[in-house]
Design a protein around this motif. Structure first.
Motif, PDB file in Angstrom:
ATOM      1  N   PRO A  88       4.439   9.608   0.124  1.00  0.00           N
ATOM      2  CA  PRO A  88       3.038   9.339  -0.289  1.00  0.00           C
ATOM      3  C   PRO A  88       1.981  10.429  -0.758  1.00  0.00           C
ATOM      4  N   SER A  89       1.430  10.486  -1.784  1.00  0.00           N
ATOM      5  CA  SER A  89       0.468  11.564  -1.952  1.00  0.00           C
ATOM      6  C   SER A  89      -0.853  11.486  -1.413  1.00  0.00           C
ATOM      7  N   PHE A  90      -1.549  12.438  -0.916  1.00  0.00           N
ATOM      8  CA  PHE A  90      -3.108  12.077  -0.573  1.00  0.00           C
ATOM      9  C   PHE A  90      -4.049  11.326  -1.525  1.00  0.00           C
ATOM     10  N   MET A  91      -3.725  11.709  -2.761  1.00  0.00           N
ATOM     11  CA  MET A  91      -4.508  10.917  -3.850  1.00  0.00           C
ATOM     12  C   MET A  91      -4.100   9.521  -3.742  1.00  0.00           C
ATOM     13  N   ILE A 111      -2.436   7.809  -1.254  1.00  0.00           N
ATOM     14  CA  ILE A 111      -3.153   7.221   0.173  1.00  0.00           C
ATOM     15  C   ILE A 111      -4.627   6.980   0.002  1.00  0.00           C
ATOM     16  N   ARG A 112      -5.486   7.808  -0.876  1.00  0.00           N
ATOM     17  CA  ARG A 112      -6.836   7.527  -0.944  1.00  0.00           C
ATOM     18  C   ARG A 112      -6.955   6.105  -1.805  1.00  0.00           C
ATOM     19  N   ALA A 168      -4.534   3.876  -2.383  1.00  0.00           N
ATOM     20  CA  ALA A 168      -4.316   2.539  -1.697  1.00  0.00           C
ATOM     21  C   ALA A 168      -5.259   2.066  -0.614  1.00  0.00           C
ATOM     22  N   ASN A 169      -6.095   3.003   0.001  1.00  0.00           N
ATOM     23  CA  ASN A 169      -6.971   2.340   1.020  1.00  0.00           C
ATOM     24  C   ASN A 169      -8.234   1.889   0.433  1.00  0.00           C
ATOM     25  N   ARG A 170      -8.255   2.137  -0.927  1.00  0.00           N
ATOM     26  CA  ARG A 170      -9.643   1.748  -1.322  1.00  0.00           C
ATOM     27  C   ARG A 170      -9.194   0.519  -2.588  1.00  0.00           C
ATOM     28  N   ALA A 220       0.483   4.140  -2.463  1.00  0.00           N
ATOM     29  CA  ALA A 220       0.451   5.423  -2.108  1.00  0.00           C
ATOM     30  C   ALA A 220       1.380   6.480  -2.393  1.00  0.00           C
ATOM     31  N   LYS A 239       0.683  -1.223   0.079  1.00  0.00           N
ATOM     32  CA  LYS A 239       0.108   0.038   0.087  1.00  0.00           C
ATOM     33  C   LYS A 239       0.816   1.326   0.181  1.00  0.00           C
TER      34      LYS A 239
END
Lengths: 256, 406
Positions: free
Chosen positions: A186-189, A191-192, A194-196, A74, A70
Motif C-alpha cells: 500500500p502507498s501512503f497516498m 492509505i490516506r 482508504a482511511n477517508r 490502499a 481498505k
C-alpha cells in the motif's frame, strides 16, 4: 478498461488451524486480505496502468471485511463495495459466485473480473470458475501473466509441460497465481485515501436477487491423526554389525 | 484512555513490516558482513515515502503522525538497526529539526526535497572531542560579508557519505559567558567547496549502515542557511534530539521484539534434556523478561509519541523511553544468544547481530549515563523545560493531509 477484483477476508497465513468439535478455529489470528487475492489486485492494477480505467474491489462479508477492502484501496484500487447480508452466512461457493456475479453486473460494463487462485481458508479454488459460469463469461484460470490485445485478453499459464498462451474475448474472468509478480505495498497516498473512503454496503436486495440456496455444507472438520514417532539410533562396532542389528529390528517390527 | 492504534497506523505498520521482511531481511547479513549499506535502501525508502512520513503534505511529506513514525522505526529495527538509523538522522534529527525551527523559505528550499527523499539529510553535532559534552564543540562559524565561514570536523555521523544536506552545529560566539549560548545551527549542502567526508569501518555493530566523518575547511555558507537565531544552536540540537531519541527508543523496542520472536521460535524447537528447551524454567525466565521489556518499552515510546501529537514537550518521557529501550534491547539480545547457545554466537542466526547493533544505541543520542542525569535532574527539581521560541508543531490530521491534488 473496467476491472473488478473479487477478494475474500481470511485469517493471516501464519494462523494455526485447529479443529474443535468438528468446527474450524483460527484462534485470535488477525484477519487480512486473502494472500492469493493480493496477486489478483496486483494483476488488476498492472492492467489498469497499461490500459487505463478503473479497478473496483468487492467482497462479501460482515462490516469487518471493510478492512480487507481498505487494503485494496490502499494498494491503489479506485473503488470498493462490500456486499453484506445476513442471508449470506454459511453460503457455499456457488452461492457466493451468484452474488459476486450480481454485483459485477450491478457495476456495469465490466471487462475483466480478477480472482486469486483460491482462498487460504476454504481452499476450494472454484469461485472464479463458478462466477464466470453464472455470468456466462469465459474463464482463464491460473494465469501467470496477463496482457490486453485489441479487445481481447492474453494470459500465460504455467503447465507441467511448459507454458501455455491463452487468448479470450472480453468480458472475461481471470484467476491468477503467484507468478504474476509480488503484490505492491500500500502507498501512503493509498492509505490516506482508504482511511477517508466511505465504502458503500450492498444487500442482496440492492443487487436485486434473492438469497441463493446453499447446497454444500461442511458437517465435520478434523485435524490429521497424530502419529507416535520414536527415534532410536542403532550403534555397533562395525558397519556390518550395525546393518545386522538394523535388519533384525526391521524384521522383528514386521516392516518387511 | 485509548490504547488502540488507528486503521492508518495499522496499515503503515503492515506496509513497512512487509517491506522490511521481504526486501531487507534476505540481504542484510551479506551487507553486514561487507560493512556496506545496500545501495537500494535509500532510494527505496524515498520511493515508499518513508523519508517524509510525519510531515505535512505541503512540505513534501505523507501527513502521518508521530506515532506512525515510531511504529515504522519499530518495524525497521526488528529487521536491522541500520534501517532505523536512516529514519533517526534523516527524519528525526534533521527534517523534524527544520520543521520546528526553520523559516518558510528554508522549509521550501530544504525540507520539501528532504521529505520527498530527493535529498538525504544527516546531523552534525558530535566531534572527535565532543560527544556528551556538547559545550566542548570546536567547530567555528565566523561572519564574512553576508556569509559564514565554517571550519571543523564532525565524527560518528550516520549517512555522512550518503547525505546531500547536513544540520551542522558550530560556535558563532566564542565569548558567550555560557558556552552553550555560543552555538548556532546551519543547514549546509554537502557539495560546497571545502567539504571532505568519508566512512568509518570496523564498528562493532550497525555494519550495514553508513557512519562517517565530515570535515569543513573554510566552507562559505550564506546567512540564509542559518536555522534559527545566532546562539540558538544548542536549543535546536536538543529539540532535534527529542525526536531522534524517540526514533531510537521505538527502534530498540523493535529489536527487543526481534530477540523475543527468535528466542521463542528456537526455544520451541531445540531439544535438550529430553524436552524442548522452552519447557525449562530458566529459559522461560529469560523469555518472560523479554516480554516485560518489550511491553514496557512500547508503552514508553507510544506515550512519548502521543505527547508529540498533542504538541506537548516530551524531553523527559522521550529520554526515559530511549534509556530504557536501548538498555533493555542489549540485555534481550544477550539473553537471546544465551538461549540459542553456541548457535547464537555464530552469524548463522541473527541474534549475534542484534547484540552488536544494540550496543551502539547505549552510546549515541545520549548515553545511558546522560539519560540518568536527565531523569535525576527532573526528579530532584534541578532541571525543567523552559518554553522554546518555537515548539514542535502538534499533529493536525486535516491540515497535514490537506492537498488539492489528491
Amino acid at each position: 478498461m473496467n476491472i473488478v477484483v473479487c477478494i475474500k477476508q481470511t485469517p493471516d497465513s501464519a494462523a494455526k488451524v485447529v479443529a474443535e468439535n468438528g468446527q474450524v478455529s483460527w484462534g485470535d489470528s488477525p484477519l487480512v486480505m486473502n494472500p492469493w487475492d493480493e496477486y489478483a489486485v496486483e494483476a488488476a492494477l498492472t492492467m489498469q496502468e497499461e490500459q487505463g480505467g478503473d479497478v473496483t474491489v468487492i467482497s462479501i462479508g460482515e462490516e469487518g471485511v471493510k478492512d480487507a477492502l481498505k487494503t485494496g484501496l490502499a494498494m491503489g484500487c479506485s473503488n470498493a463495495f462490500l456486499i453484506s447480508d445476513p442471508a449470506m452466512q454459511n453460503a457455499d461457493s456457488q452461492a457466493v459466485a451468484r452474488v459476486l456475479a450480481a454485483a459485477i453486473q450491478k457495476i456495469e460494463n465490466v471487462d475483466i473480473a480478477f480472482f486469486g487462485r483460491q482462498a487460504i481458508d476454504g481452499d476450494m479454488g472454484v469461485t472464479a470458475a463458478q462466477t464466470a459460469r453464472v455470468l456466462g463469461w469465459p474463464i482463464l484460470s491460473l494465469a501467470s501473466s496477463v496482457g490486453a490485445v485489441n479487445g481481447s485478453i492474453r494470459v500465460e499459464r504455467n503447465v507441467e509441460e511448459g507454458r501455455q498462451v491463452v487468448e479470450g474475448k472480453l468480458p472475461v474472468a481471470v484467476s491468477v497465481v503467484k507468478d504474476i509478480g509480488d503484490p505492491r505495498y500500500p502507498s501512503f497516498m493509498g492509505i490516506r485515501k482508504a482511511n477517508r473512503a466511505t465504502i458503500p454496503v450492498w444487500t442482496l436486495a440492492d443487487l436485486g436477487i434473492e438469497a441463493p440456496d446453499t447446497n454444500v455444507r461442511w458437517p465435520e472438520i478434523m485435524n490429521p491423526p497424530e502419529h507416535e514417532i520414536t527415534n532410536e539410533i542403532v550403534s555397533g562396532d562395525s558397519p556390518d554389525e550395525i546393518a545386522t542389528i538394523l535388519a533384525d529390528k526391521i524384521l522383528s517390527e514386521k516392516v518387511l | 484512555m485509548d490504547f488502540s492504534l488507528t486503521d492508518e497506523h495499522r496499515m503503515v505498520q503492515e506496509m513497512v513490516r512487509d517491506y522490511a521482511q521481504r526486501e531487507i531481511a534476505p540481504i542484510i547479513k551479506e551487507y553486514d558482513r561487507k560493512q556496506e549499506m545496500a545501495p537500494e535502501i535509500l532510494p527505496r525508502m524515498a520511493e515508499l515515502g518513508l523519508l517524509g512520513i510525519c510531515l505535512p503534505l505541503r512540505y513534501g511529506g505523507q501527513g502521518m503522525d508521530y506515532i506512525a513514525l515510531g511504529l515504522v522505526c519499530e518495524e525497521l529495527e526488528a529487521v536491522d538497526s541500520s534501517m532505523r538509523v536512516v529514519m533517526s538522522v534523516h527524519v528525526g534529527l534533521n527534517c523534524l529539526g527544520l520543521f520546528q525551527w526553520a523559516d518558510e523559505e528554508q522549509k521550501e528550499a530544504f525540507l520539501i526535497p528532504q521529505a520527498r527523499g530527493e535529498k538525504i539529510a544527516c546531523f552534525g553535532l558530535s566531534e572527535p572531542g565532543a560527544g556528551s559534552d556538547v559545550a566542548a564543540i570546536q567547530s567555528t562559524a565566523r561572519r564574512d560579508k553576508g556569509n559564514y565561514v565554517i571550519n571543523g570536523e564532525k565524527m560518528w555521523i550516520s549517512l555522512a557519505s550518503k547525505a546531500h544536506h547536513v544540520m551542522w552545529v558550530a560556535r558563532t560566539n566564542p565569548d558567550a559567558p555560557d558556552p552553550h549560548d555560543g552555538l548556532s545551527a546551519f543547514l549546509v549542502e554537502l557539495d560546497r567547496p571545502g567539504i571532505t567526508r568519508g566512512d568509518i569501518h570496523g564498528k562493532l555493530g550497525v555494519r550495514a549502515g553508513s557512519t562517517g566523518w565530515i570535515s569543513f575547511q573554510d566552507v562559505r555558507v550564506p546567512e540564509k542557511n542559518r536555522i534559527g537565531k545566532e546562539g540558538e544552536g544548542f536549543k535546536i540540537a536538543m529539540s532535534a534530539l527529542d525526536n531522534g531519541r524517540y526514533t531510537v527508543a521505538a527502534g530498540a523496542t523493535g529489536l527487543i521484539r526481534a530477540c523475543l520472536d527468535e528466542s521463542v521460535q528456537y526455544a520451541n524447537q531445540r531439544q535438550a534434556f529430553g524436552r524442548q528447551i522452552g519447557k525449562i524454567q530458566l529459559i522461560q525466565a529469560k523469555i518472560a523478561h523479554m516480554v516485560q521489556s518489550y511491553d514496557a518499552a512500547r508503552l514508553l515510546y507510544l506515550h512519548a509519541g502521543w505527547l508529540k501529537n498533542l504538541g506537548k514537550r516530551n524531553t523527559r518521557q522521550t529520554s526515559l523511553a530511549k534509556w530504557f529501550a536501548t538498555d533493555a534491547s542489549f540485555e534481550a539480545a544477550s539473553q537471546a544468544i544465551q538461549i540459542h547457545g553456541a548457535y547464537g554466537y555464530s552469524d548463522e542466526y541473527n541474534v549475534e547481530r542484534y547484540l552488536r547493533n544494540a550496543r551502539g544505541a547505549i552510546i549515541y543520542e545520549g548515553t545511558s549515563e546522560i539519560h540518568q542525569l536527565i531523569q535525576a535532574g527532573y526528579a530532584l527539581g534541578l532541571r525543567g523545560d523552559a518554553p522554546l521560541r518555537k515548539e514542535l508543531p502538534a499533529y493536525d490530521r486535516d491540515k497535514w493531509q490537506e492537498n488539492c491534488s489528491e
